[in-house]
Design a protein around this motif. Structure first.
Motif, PDB file in Angstrom:
ATOM      1  N   ASN A 158       0.740  -1.137   0.037  1.00 46.23           N
ATOM      2  CA  ASN A 158      -0.066  -0.089   0.029  1.00 46.23           C
ATOM      3  C   ASN A 158       0.918   1.167  -0.156  1.00 46.23           C
ATOM      4  O   ASN A 158       2.134   1.041   0.205  1.00 46.23           O
ATOM      5  CB  ASN A 158      -0.820   0.028   1.040  1.00 46.23           C
ATOM      6  N   GLN A 159       0.261   2.277  -0.070  1.00 48.40           N
ATOM      7  CA  GLN A 159       0.827   3.599  -0.348  1.00 48.40           C
ATOM      8  C   GLN A 159       1.925   3.796   0.984  1.00 48.40           C
ATOM      9  O   GLN A 159       3.221   4.223   0.789  1.00 48.40           O
ATOM     10  CB  GLN A 159       0.047   4.900  -0.167  1.00 48.40           C
ATOM     11  N   PHE A 160       1.626   3.445   2.201  1.00 48.72           N
ATOM     12  CA  PHE A 160       2.416   3.608   3.392  1.00 48.72           C
ATOM     13  C   PHE A 160       3.597   2.645   3.180  1.00 48.72           C
ATOM     14  O   PHE A 160       4.692   2.925   3.722  1.00 48.72           O
ATOM     15  CB  PHE A 160       1.389   3.418   4.833  1.00 48.72           C
ATOM     16  N   GLU A 161       3.317   1.529   3.063  1.00 49.87           N
ATOM     17  CA  GLU A 161       4.598   0.587   2.906  1.00 49.87           C
ATOM     18  C   GLU A 161       5.465   0.763   1.914  1.00 49.87           C
ATOM     19  O   GLU A 161       6.654   0.614   1.809  1.00 49.87           O
ATOM     20  CB  GLU A 161       3.672  -0.994   2.621  1.00 49.87           C
ATOM     21  N   LEU A 162       4.905   1.393   0.739  1.00 52.40           N
ATOM     22  CA  LEU A 162       5.899   1.787  -0.470  1.00 52.40           C
ATOM     23  C   LEU A 162       6.768   2.761   0.176  1.00 52.40           C
ATOM     24  O   LEU A 162       8.030   3.037  -0.181  1.00 52.40           O
ATOM     25  CB  LEU A 162       5.021   2.301  -1.642  1.00 52.40           C
ATOM     26  N   GLY A 163       6.136   3.869   0.919  1.00 49.58           N
ATOM     27  CA  GLY A 163       7.120   4.685   1.743  1.00 49.58           C
ATOM     28  C   GLY A 163       8.101   4.263   2.405  1.00 49.58           C
ATOM     29  O   GLY A 163       9.360   4.742   2.328  1.00 49.58           O
ATOM     30  N   TYR A 164       7.842   3.464   3.201  1.00 47.45           N
ATOM     31  CA  TYR A 164       8.755   2.700   4.112  1.00 47.45           C
ATOM     32  C   TYR A 164       9.923   2.257   3.322  1.00 47.45           C
ATOM     33  O   TYR A 164      11.110   2.346   3.543  1.00 47.45           O
ATOM     34  CB  TYR A 164       8.342   1.837   4.979  1.00 47.45           C
ATOM     35  N   LEU A 165       9.519   1.254   2.267  1.00 44.37           N
ATOM     36  CA  LEU A 165      10.473   0.378   1.762  1.00 44.37           C
ATOM     37  C   LEU A 165      11.644   1.220   1.000  1.00 44.37           C
ATOM     38  O   LEU A 165      12.684   0.962   0.735  1.00 44.37           O
ATOM     39  CB  LEU A 165       9.705  -0.515   0.382  1.00 44.37           C
ATOM     40  N   THR A 166      11.077   2.234   0.379  1.00 40.54           N
ATOM     41  CA  THR A 166      11.853   3.211  -0.705  1.00 40.54           C
ATOM     42  C   THR A 166      12.441   4.466   0.153  1.00 40.54           C
ATOM     43  O   THR A 166      13.347   5.129  -0.232  1.00 40.54           O
ATOM     44  CB  THR A 166      11.170   3.750  -1.964  1.00 40.54           C
ATOM     45  N   GLY A 167      12.096   5.184   1.405  1.00 38.53           N
ATOM     46  CA  GLY A 167      12.528   5.916   2.179  1.00 38.53           C
ATOM     47  C   GLY A 167      11.880   7.480   1.556  1.00 38.53           C
ATOM     48  O   GLY A 167      12.567   8.341   1.734  1.00 38.53           O
ATOM     49  N   ARG A 168      10.902   7.127   0.728  1.00 37.82           N
ATOM     50  CA  ARG A 168      10.502   8.289   0.103  1.00 37.82           C
ATOM     51  C   ARG A 168       8.966   8.418   0.516  1.00 37.82           C
ATOM     52  O   ARG A 168       8.159   7.627   0.836  1.00 37.82           O
ATOM     53  CB  ARG A 168      10.361   8.158  -1.306  1.00 37.82           C
ATOM     54  N   ASP A 169       8.674   9.727   0.737  1.00 33.18           N
ATOM     55  CA  ASP A 169       7.139  10.204   0.996  1.00 33.18           C
ATOM     56  C   ASP A 169       6.243  10.289  -0.340  1.00 33.18           C
ATOM     57  O   ASP A 169       6.494  10.994  -1.157  1.00 33.18           O
ATOM     58  CB  ASP A 169       6.979  11.519   1.596  1.00 33.18           C
ATOM     59  N   ALA A 170       5.356   9.348  -0.238  1.00 31.18           N
ATOM     60  CA  ALA A 170       4.397   9.005  -1.745  1.00 31.18           C
ATOM     61  C   ALA A 170       3.048   9.950  -1.196  1.00 31.18           C
ATOM     62  O   ALA A 170       2.266   9.149  -0.654  1.00 31.18           O
ATOM     63  CB  ALA A 170       4.218   7.613  -2.008  1.00 31.18           C
ATOM     64  N   THR A 171       2.885  10.969  -1.424  1.00 26.37           N
ATOM     65  CA  THR A 171       1.820  11.802  -1.042  1.00 26.37           C
ATOM     66  C   THR A 171       0.928  12.377  -2.325  1.00 26.37           C
ATOM     67  O   THR A 171      -0.120  12.750  -2.102  1.00 26.37           O
ATOM     68  CB  THR A 171       2.361  13.130  -0.260  1.00 26.37           C
ATOM     69  N   ASP A 172       1.562  12.281  -3.348  1.00 23.98           N
ATOM     70  CA  ASP A 172       1.072  12.720  -4.600  1.00 23.98           C
ATOM     71  C   ASP A 172       1.343  12.099  -5.730  1.00 23.98           C
ATOM     72  O   ASP A 172       2.144  11.137  -5.498  1.00 23.98           O
ATOM     73  CB  ASP A 172       1.275  14.257  -4.836  1.00 23.98           C
ATOM     74  N   LEU A 173       0.641  12.163  -6.867  1.00 25.81           N
ATOM     75  CA  LEU A 173       0.962  11.350  -7.835  1.00 25.81           C
ATOM     76  C   LEU A 173       2.562  11.226  -8.227  1.00 25.81           C
ATOM     77  O   LEU A 173       3.075  10.206  -8.589  1.00 25.81           O
ATOM     78  CB  LEU A 173       0.123  11.962  -9.327  1.00 25.81           C
ATOM     79  N   GLU A 174       3.002  12.443  -8.506  1.00 24.97           N
ATOM     80  CA  GLU A 174       4.506  12.465  -8.921  1.00 24.97           C
ATOM     81  C   GLU A 174       5.264  11.924  -8.135  1.00 24.97           C
ATOM     82  O   GLU A 174       6.342  10.805  -8.325  1.00 24.97           O
ATOM     83  CB  GLU A 174       5.013  13.914  -8.959  1.00 24.97           C
ATOM     84  N   SER A 175       5.210  11.981  -6.489  1.00 24.48           N
ATOM     85  CA  SER A 175       5.899  11.272  -5.447  1.00 24.48           C
ATOM     86  C   SER A 175       5.946   9.884  -5.349  1.00 24.48           C
ATOM     87  O   SER A 175       6.666   9.092  -5.102  1.00 24.48           O
ATOM     88  CB  SER A 175       6.011  12.201  -4.215  1.00 24.48           C
ATOM     89  N   THR A 176       4.512   9.442  -5.763  1.00 22.76           N
ATOM     90  CA  THR A 176       4.347   8.163  -5.634  1.00 22.76           C
ATOM     91  C   THR A 176       4.872   7.434  -6.871  1.00 22.76           C
ATOM     92  O   THR A 176       5.414   6.019  -6.765  1.00 22.76           O
ATOM     93  CB  THR A 176       2.725   7.694  -5.772  1.00 22.76           C
ATOM     94  N   LEU A 177       4.738   7.834  -8.164  1.00 21.19           N
ATOM     95  CA  LEU A 177       5.522   7.391  -9.134  1.00 21.19           C
ATOM     96  C   LEU A 177       7.041   7.273  -8.930  1.00 21.19           C
ATOM     97  O   LEU A 177       7.766   6.392  -9.512  1.00 21.19           O
ATOM     98  CB  LEU A 177       5.254   8.220 -10.481  1.00 21.19           C
ATOM     99  N   GLU A 178       7.680   8.357  -8.448  1.00 22.22           N
ATOM    100  CA  GLU A 178       9.124   8.298  -8.156  1.00 22.22           C
ATOM    101  C   GLU A 178       9.360   7.139  -7.095  1.00 22.22           C
ATOM    102  O   GLU A 178      10.419   6.417  -7.398  1.00 22.22           O
ATOM    103  CB  GLU A 178       9.551   9.814  -7.576  1.00 22.22           C
ATOM    104  N   ALA A 179       8.574   7.076  -6.310  1.00 21.23           N
ATOM    105  CA  ALA A 179       8.594   5.878  -5.149  1.00 21.23           C
ATOM    106  C   ALA A 179       8.564   4.672  -5.815  1.00 21.23           C
ATOM    107  O   ALA A 179       9.549   3.491  -5.660  1.00 21.23           O
ATOM    108  CB  ALA A 179       7.717   5.943  -4.062  1.00 21.23           C
TER     109      ALA A 179
END
Length: 296
Positions: A158-179
């Motif tokens: 999920n979006q929260f787990e993606l952020g942990y795995l990558t060390g990136r804040d996935a908060t919008d479309l651009e940052s989620t795609l970067e993560a």
């Protein structure tokens, strides 16, 4: 009913899926959520349990054992004794239970791929969610990040787990795609992100995004005002099953979104305390495909 033949099975693209996850007697999470939908869309599933609980831990209390890692290893070794590991097309893992089971999963993937180089490993890196935070042992997230995910071909955070795995804040479309791209650098070639929320999407909606070597796609569905444990496990299982069959990420995303929404809507309408997994079986076998999948 006509007798099944090898040619029939091949034409139906049935896969043998070794699913290493938790199990509960009451309700539907882990293998208790994943096995039936996968069977209903035409796959053979060999479930291996990491825990055998009375109910999911969200109730605050439960009974039953965590399965020791060596017992999990022994069950898989027994499957190997039947000469069946060479026939595994997909290894699927979810909630690990004890942190020592991570190595069992990694070793199993290695053994399966040695015997069947075409096999793929799909990992649902279960840790928690944005609302409640982590709900696993503090040792699990770094093990998933550093040991398990690098060996995966498909991951479904999920979006929260993606952020942990990558060390990136996935908060919008651009940052989620970067993560997502950062996650692919870790090893997986296919990333499905569930429970995507961003500030610029319409109210009362939720999204899923998938990316593979051919592109990225997004689907938006209504967000129902409730939560039921296990829906992410169903999403991971269905996406994995569809993708393993067709290799088409956009189609797998469309089918998964359709089926999971119909499952949740049925559960919500009935006010059921657990997912109406069996009652919703037609939603897996015959997805309505009612939501547009858009290329990004």
């Amino acid at each position: 009913m006509p007798k099944m033949t090898p040619a029939t099975v091949h034409n139906r693209c049935m896969k043998n899926i070794l699913s290493i996850q938790s199990a509960v007697a009451y309700g539907h999470v882990g293998n208790s959520a994943a096995v039936f939908p996968l069977q209903r869309i035409g796959h053979e599933v060999w479930p291996v349990y990491t825990v055998n609980f009375s109910n999911h831990t969200g109730y605050g209390s439960w009974k039953g054992p965590m399965i020791p890692a060596e017992d999990v290893r022994e069950v898989i070794a027994g499957i190997g004794d039947r000469g069946a590991l060479k026939d595994v097309d997909v290894v699927l893992s979810g909630y690990l239970g004890g942190d020592d089971i991570a190595q069992v999963v990694v070793d199993t993937v290695k053994t399966v791929k040695e015997q069947n180089p075409a096999a793929v490993y799909s990992c649902d890196p279960v840790m928690g969610n944005a609302k409640s935070g982590c709900h696993v042992s503090e040792n699990i997230p770094p093990l998933l990040r550093d040991t398990v995910v690098p060996d995966a071909d498909i991951i479904t955070p999920n979006q929260f787990e993606l952020g942990y795995l990558t060390g990136r804040d996935a908060t919008d479309l651009e940052s989620t795609l970067e993560a997502i791209e950062a996650a692919k650098v870790m090893g997986p070639s296919v990333v499905l992100v569930t429970s995507v929320q961003r500030s610029d999407q319409p109210d009362n909606t939720v999204e899923m995004i998938v990316s593979d070597e051919h592109g990225a796609w997004i689907v938006q569905t209504p967000r129902l005002p409730f939560k039921r444990n296990g829906s992410g496990d169903v999403a991971c299982a269905l996406f994995t099953g569809h993708y393993a069959e067709t290799g088409d990420a956009a189609d797998a995303l469309a089918k998964t979104a359709s089926s999971v929404f119909d499952l949740l809507e049925a559960t919500y309408n009935e006010g059921a305390p657990e997912l109406l997994l069996v009652e919703s079986q037609d939603a897996y076998a015959h997805p309505q495909m009612q939501f547009e999948v858009r290329a990004l």
